[in-house]
Design an enzyme around this catalytic site. Structure first.
Site, short mmCIF file in Angstrom:
data_model
loop_
_atom_site.label_atom_id
_atom_site.label_comp_id
_atom_site.label_asym_id
_atom_site.label_seq_id
_atom_site.Cartn_x
_atom_site.Cartn_y
_atom_site.Cartn_z
NE ARG A 33 -1.11 2.66 2.72
CZ ARG A 33 -0.62 3.82 3.12
NH1 ARG A 33 -0.68 4.89 2.32
NH2 ARG A 33 -0.05 3.94 4.30
CG ASP A 34 3.34 4.30 2.94
OD1 ASP A 34 3.01 5.22 2.18
OD2 ASP A 34 4.03 4.50 3.96
CG HIS B 65 4.11 4.52 8.87
ND1 HIS B 65 3.65 3.46 8.13
CD2 HIS B 65 4.40 5.50 7.98
CE1 HIS B 65 3.64 3.79 6.85
NE2 HIS B 65 4.10 5.03 6.73
CG HIS C 272 8.04 7.61 5.33
ND1 HIS C 272 7.83 7.21 4.04
CD2 HIS C 272 6.85 7.49 5.97
CE1 HIS C 272 6.57 6.88 3.89
NE2 HIS C 272 5.94 7.04 5.04
CB CYS D 53 3.67 10.55 1.28
SG CYS D 53 2.04 11.30 1.44
CG ASN E 10 7.26 3.11 5.39
OD1 ASN E 10 6.55 3.44 4.47
ND2 ASN E 10 6.97 3.37 6.65
#
Lengths: 311, 311
Positions: free
Chosen positions: A19-20, A210, A212, A243, A252
């Site tokens: 997803r991310d 979370h 990055h 993002c 990440n």
């Protein structure tokens, strides 16, 4: 001899690459996503963020969310999650069978407006309805606090904004919280200080991290967080990601770098490093550009002993 | 609220890019090296490894060692060091005016043979003569223990080999020690355990840390080391580097990533981050390939406050 604080015996790793990681890429075929998910499952991951139920215009790479979600039942042993930005998204995710729903609230208005065209307060006001919807379907609802440390538009995020979100979200029914270092500016003391304060405000829900890795400090932040007992940690295969609405953000912390770090310290992750490297290699091929992971390039420690000193 | 151990108020950063970084590159013109040194000095660095007096056939990029060393007197406020692999090299370095000499002893025979065509014991036996030579010239002699954790040829390095080198080197006159993670396989617990044991054996000399960032764990290792009081830390501008005789090695921890990490935690480095980013950009241009530093790509934290939480 001086030493460092003890670490948790295991972490509760969540893979967010599908997803991310993939959300900023040109869309890759659904079949390739499912092949990536299969490789991730085979590597031992038990919590995977599979997709996002968001606007396909805003995030074309997630346009196949329903198709991906419906394929997940072939791997029943994994806790699959999906990100949503609205009640409608939560409804669609539940309908497609996902039962772990992540709802994003940006702590900074600047990022919140860029991300979801709403203020922080407006997003926060939606937690209750989404949590109710998810609970009625027998699921759990996590609130991810984006830009918890810094916002690319508003600068440093005051702690109070994060603590207020944490308090409100839990009182509206959130089952878990996660603090997002959206643009990779956090450093260990800031991480420990903020997550510690959130844990005090919300002692009954898991508080995750979370990170990055934009400035290379992701693993150092996670080490410090583990030293105060944090175990719910996100990572992204190969370091995929960024993002689309946060200029300067990169991926990440790479999952295989985190697993290498943890396993070498006797912190169990449940993952097989070679299998993760294989999945990262596949992800790299799928997106067609080099991914930033060091362990993907170099592999694990050659000739590693399973014995960890002092344990 | 649980917290992490206190950190030192400042570190004693050593920049190793001009030597450890450039040694694997095609030779760059001496004038460009001096321009890089000038940028590094302007960024506030007070300890810089300038060059190596080694075989120009084995390391062509260091063939101009004498010319570089003789130019260093224009920056008298910096502690300049040079690496040597033999008594002859130490002699040439002293003759060129360098007074801080680093002598490498590989803890693993495999790497030692590949690096200097000698066993560990043979290299170790040379410490006394080199230390005497350096002391007679009014200088100081540091022994760098390469492959302190793992060797690309021999696998994991037994701690005893490192402790034996530390004991012997100090008894032969070494003024300082530095542990090198040559292939970037160390992780925080191993770092703390080994450097703590070396500090116990050699309590009267500084024990430094030289971390390659091959698996992304360099800053996490340094954080843990700072938590037990280690302050002598190497880094390489832009993350330049590797080791020509250690397959799979990549560069050191990028200086600007380390400075960002430290300064954001209130650990003083004496460096200006913007000036370091400028130097890293110049280094990247000079070697003609993208360097791995995140801070070089993304810059420091936008809108950073100088106030650090909790300090």
């Amino acid at each position: 001899m001086r030493t460092t604080p003890p670490l948790p015996p295991r972490i509760n790793l969540r893979e967010v690459g599908p997803r991310d990681g993939l959300q900023i890429e040109r869309p890759i075929p659904t079949a390739e996503k499912l092949r990536l998910l299969d490789l991730l499952v085979r590597s031992g991951l038990k919590r995977i963020e599979a997709t996002a139920f968001v606007s396909p215009r805003a995030v074309p790479a997630m346009a196949d969310a329903r198709e991906v979600a419906e394929a997940l039942r072939q791997w029943p042993d994994v806790q699959w999650s999906a990100l949503v930005a609205s009640e409608g998204g939560a409804h669609r995710a539940l309908e497609a069978g996902v039962r772990t729903i992540e709802y994003v609230v940006s702590a900074a208005d600047g990022h919140s407006r860029a991300n979801v065209k709403r203020t922080t307060a407006e997003s926060l006001a939606g937690v209750g309805r989404i949590a109710d919807l998810v609970h009625d379907a027998g699921g759990t609802c996590e609130v991810i606090v984006a830009t918890a440390w810094d916002c690319p538009f508003d600068g440093p995020t005051p702690d109070d904004r994060v603590l207020n979100i944490a308090r409100e979200a839990v009182s509206q029914g959130a089952d878990a919280l996660c603090l997002g270092d959206t643009i990779g500016t956090a450093t260990p003391l800031r991480v420990v200080q903020l997550i510690g304060a959130v844990q005090e405000i919300a002692p009954r829900v898991p508080v995750g991290l979370h990170m990055h890795n934009t400035r290379g400090a992701g693993l150092a932040c996670i080490l410090a967080a583990m030293q105060i007992g944090v175990v719910d940690i996100d990572a992204s295969i190969g370091g995929l990601g960024g993002c689309p609405f946060a200029p300067g953000a990169s991926g990440n912390v790479p999952t295989e770098e985190l697993v290498h770090l943890c396993e070498e310290m006797g912190v169990a992750t449940g993952c097989d490093l070679d299998a993760l490297v294989e999945a990262a290699g596949f992800a790299q091929q799928a997106v067609g550009r080099p991914l930033p992971s060091g362990v993907l390039k170099a592999g694990g420690r050659p000739g590693a002993l399973s014995r960890v000193p002092g344990r």
